[in-house]
Write a protein that holds these residues in place. Structure first.
Motif, short mmCIF file in Angstrom:
data_model
loop_
_atom_site.label_atom_id
_atom_site.label_comp_id
_atom_site.label_asym_id
_atom_site.label_seq_id
_atom_site.Cartn_x
_atom_site.Cartn_y
_atom_site.Cartn_z
N UNK A 143 16.59 0.27 4.89
CA UNK A 143 16.39 1.30 3.85
C UNK A 143 15.45 0.75 2.78
N UNK A 144 15.68 -0.51 2.40
CA UNK A 144 14.87 -1.17 1.36
C UNK A 144 13.38 -1.09 1.72
N UNK A 145 13.05 -1.52 2.94
CA UNK A 145 11.62 -1.58 3.31
C UNK A 145 11.05 -0.21 3.65
N UNK A 146 11.86 0.64 4.31
CA UNK A 146 11.30 1.97 4.63
C UNK A 146 11.11 2.79 3.35
N UNK A 147 11.97 2.60 2.34
CA UNK A 147 11.78 3.33 1.08
C UNK A 147 10.46 2.91 0.45
N UNK A 148 10.15 1.61 0.54
CA UNK A 148 8.87 1.14 0.01
C UNK A 148 7.72 1.77 0.78
N UNK A 149 7.84 1.77 2.12
CA UNK A 149 6.77 2.36 2.95
C UNK A 149 6.65 3.87 2.72
N UNK A 150 7.80 4.52 2.54
CA UNK A 150 7.77 5.97 2.33
C UNK A 150 7.10 6.30 1.01
N UNK A 151 7.30 5.43 0.01
CA UNK A 151 6.65 5.64 -1.29
C UNK A 151 5.13 5.44 -1.13
N UNK A 152 4.76 4.43 -0.31
CA UNK A 152 3.33 4.20 -0.04
C UNK A 152 2.75 5.41 0.69
N UNK A 153 3.52 5.94 1.63
CA UNK A 153 3.03 7.03 2.47
C UNK A 153 3.01 8.38 1.78
N UNK A 154 3.71 8.50 0.64
CA UNK A 154 3.76 9.81 -0.05
C UNK A 154 2.49 10.01 -0.88
N UNK A 155 1.80 11.13 -0.69
CA UNK A 155 0.65 11.40 -1.55
C UNK A 155 1.12 11.80 -2.95
N UNK A 156 0.24 11.70 -3.93
CA UNK A 156 0.64 11.96 -5.31
C UNK A 156 0.69 13.43 -5.68
N UNK A 157 1.48 14.19 -4.94
CA UNK A 157 1.60 15.63 -5.21
C UNK A 157 3.08 15.99 -5.40
N UNK A 158 3.38 17.15 -5.98
CA UNK A 158 4.79 17.48 -6.21
C UNK A 158 5.62 17.48 -4.92
N UNK A 159 6.80 16.91 -5.04
CA UNK A 159 7.78 16.88 -3.94
C UNK A 159 7.34 16.12 -2.69
N UNK A 160 6.26 15.35 -2.78
CA UNK A 160 5.82 14.60 -1.60
C UNK A 160 6.91 13.63 -1.14
N UNK A 161 7.62 13.07 -2.11
CA UNK A 161 8.68 12.11 -1.79
C UNK A 161 9.75 12.72 -0.92
N UNK A 162 9.96 14.02 -1.12
CA UNK A 162 10.99 14.70 -0.35
C UNK A 162 10.61 14.80 1.13
N UNK A 163 9.29 14.93 1.38
CA UNK A 163 8.83 15.02 2.77
C UNK A 163 8.95 13.66 3.47
N UNK A 164 8.52 12.60 2.77
CA UNK A 164 8.58 11.28 3.42
C UNK A 164 10.01 10.73 3.45
N UNK A 165 10.90 11.38 2.71
CA UNK A 165 12.31 10.98 2.73
C UNK A 165 12.88 11.03 4.15
N UNK A 166 12.39 11.99 4.94
CA UNK A 166 12.86 12.16 6.32
C UNK A 166 12.72 10.83 7.07
N UNK A 167 11.62 10.12 6.75
CA UNK A 167 11.35 8.84 7.42
C UNK A 167 12.43 7.80 7.10
N UNK A 168 12.84 7.72 5.83
CA UNK A 168 13.86 6.74 5.44
C UNK A 168 15.18 7.08 6.11
N UNK A 169 15.52 8.37 6.11
CA UNK A 169 16.78 8.78 6.72
C UNK A 169 16.80 8.47 8.21
N UNK A 170 15.68 8.81 8.87
CA UNK A 170 15.64 8.61 10.33
C UNK A 170 15.62 7.14 10.73
N UNK A 171 15.07 6.30 9.86
CA UNK A 171 15.00 4.87 10.19
C UNK A 171 16.38 4.27 10.41
N UNK A 172 17.40 4.80 9.72
CA UNK A 172 18.75 4.28 9.92
C UNK A 172 19.65 5.31 10.61
#
Ligand code: ASP
Length: 420
Positions: free
Chosen positions: A340-369
């Motif tokens: 979770x620690x590392x995928x959250x970092x990667x998901x933050x890197x992967x999120x573009x700087x637009x509203x709610x982008x973090x919510x889209x890449x959140x799927x990646x953190x959830x699925x990783x575990x």
């Protein structure tokens, strides 16, 4: 553009409120044919919305990471500047995730809930009873697979690994890859337009998902959501008011008062737009005019930071993964928390700087575990206020980074050029 975003905010809030009311209404009349019909329609609409988020996830993550890395090539001559920048981004993001995960482990919002809506998705999770060692070996070997298989099966981590290598190779190829780099940037712009379209469906999707949730779930969930939001806001404010100003003071001797006064406008714009990218011009101007950061330094650190340096987003994503695990009654072990620690970092890197982008890449953190991606539905209603706060801290991180890089790699200013 700005006006559009605010009205979308209003629609999303309206959708959430309508969903809550509809859900409560359906709860009062259980078992009637009308109720089943409406619930059926909600299941379809909610399913389509989640499906769209999953559809765009892989193109978004792969394009954002590979084109982001490739863009570094244009600045390759500024070796010292970009090494320092990346070092700053990596360490502060790590620190933010550590604070977030410690707070979540201390307060444990959502623990003991066991939310039934995700039961079927969780069945496969329980089947994988691996030891920590086995889990780690499996995780590591799963990182390097055929990228097309990874894309087709929505295996996010191997796709991220491929995107990083691909981006690095684009840089190494130099002139030979120029057209491909342009193509990737254009593809990224197209995908971001699609994300915008999907977000316009969010009010309906949220209405449907919330109605379904309220009508069929344990209402104690909403109390847990408040505690979760409080922990996230606390961790984000700690990072923005203690950690970042502290690091800035230690490395540059710029005091918090002078700093916040200098970047005030940028932080307010970030808060209001929920977009690091939209705030970029204001951020650069504040840094140059009020904090005397060289235009070349700000012009490198801020655009890069607006895409890859998102401490607030990393805090949110890691906290959300632990919250969802609590909700579905899963105890994440040390290795899984590390993932979770590392995928959250990667998901933050992967999120573009637009509203709610973090919510889209959140799927990646959830699925990783192995947690259910559908759980983002629970988080969407509180995403907007949290997004405003985390975006302000994301932008603050870029400002602090610019001041530090200016101090340690700026050199004397010569006609706007940096002398390393
Ligand atoms: N809205 C954030 C930003 O632009 C990204 C996110 O959703 O976390 O910085």
């Amino acid at each position: 553009m700005k006006k559009k975003r605010f009205s979308l905010n209003a629609w999303i809030l309206g959708g959430a409120a309508a969903g809550l009311f509809l859900g409560m209404f359906l709860r009062l009349s259980p078992g009637t044919p009308g109720t089943s019909l409406v619930l059926g329609a909600c299941a379809v609409a909610g399913g389509v919305f989640i499906g769209l988020l999953k559809m765009i996830l892989m193109p978004l993550v792969v394009l954002s990471i590979s084109s982001g890395i490739a863009n570094l090539a244009d600045h390759a001559r500024m070796t010292r500047v970009w090494i320092l920048t990346l070092l700053f981004f990596a360490t502060t993001t790590m620190f933010s995730v550590a604070v977030s995960m410690s707070a979540m482990n201390a307060f444990r919002p959502g623990a003991g809930m066991d939310v039934g809506i995700f039961k079927s998705e969780m069945a496969s999770f329980h089947a994988e009873g691996l030891s920590v060692g086995q889990f780690f070996v499996k995780f590591l070997s799963g990182l390097f697979i055929n990228p097309f298989q990874a894309l087709a099966e929505t295996q996010v981590l191997p796709a991220v690994v491929f995107a990083i290598l691909f981006g690095a190779a684009l840089v190494a190829a130099g002139e030979k890859s120029r057209q491909l780099r342009v193509l990737l940037s254009e593809a990224m712009a197209v995908v971001m337009t699609m994300v915008e379209w999907i977000m316009w469906l969010a009010p309906v999707g949220i209405l449907a998902l919330l109605a379904q949730l309220v009508a069929t779930q344990d209402l104690r969930l909403f109390g847990s959501l408040g505690t979760f939001a409080a922990v996230v806001i606390g961790a984000t404010l700690f990072h923005g008011l203690v950690t970042l100003p502290g690091v800035l003071w230690v490395l540059t001797r710029i005091g918090p008062f002078r700093f916040f006064q200098g970047v005030r406008e940028a932080l307010i714009t970030a808060f209001a737009t929920s977009s690091s990218s939209a705030t970029m011009p204001v951020t650069m101007r504040c840094l140059n005019e009020n904090l005397k950061v060289d235009k070349n330094i700000g012009g490198f650190v801020v655009p890069l930071g607006a895409t890859v340096n998102m401490d607030g987003t990393a805090i949110y994503e890691s906290a959300a993964a632990l919250f969802v695990a609590n909700l579905v009654g899963i105890e994440l072990n040390f290795t899984q928390q590390l993932i979770v620690f590392f995928t959250a970092m990667l998901a933050a890197v992967g999120a573009p700087g637009i509203p709610s982008a973090g919510m889209v890449t959140m799927v990646m953190v959830l699925q990783a575990v192995g947690l259910p991606a559908e759980a983002v539905a629970i988080l969407i209603p509180i995403d907007r206020p949290l997004d405003a706060i985390r975006t302000a801290v994301n932008v603050e991180g870029d400002c602090v980074g610019s001041c530090i890089v200016q101090r340690w790699a700026g050199g004397p200013r010569q006609n706007g050029k940096i002398e390393p």
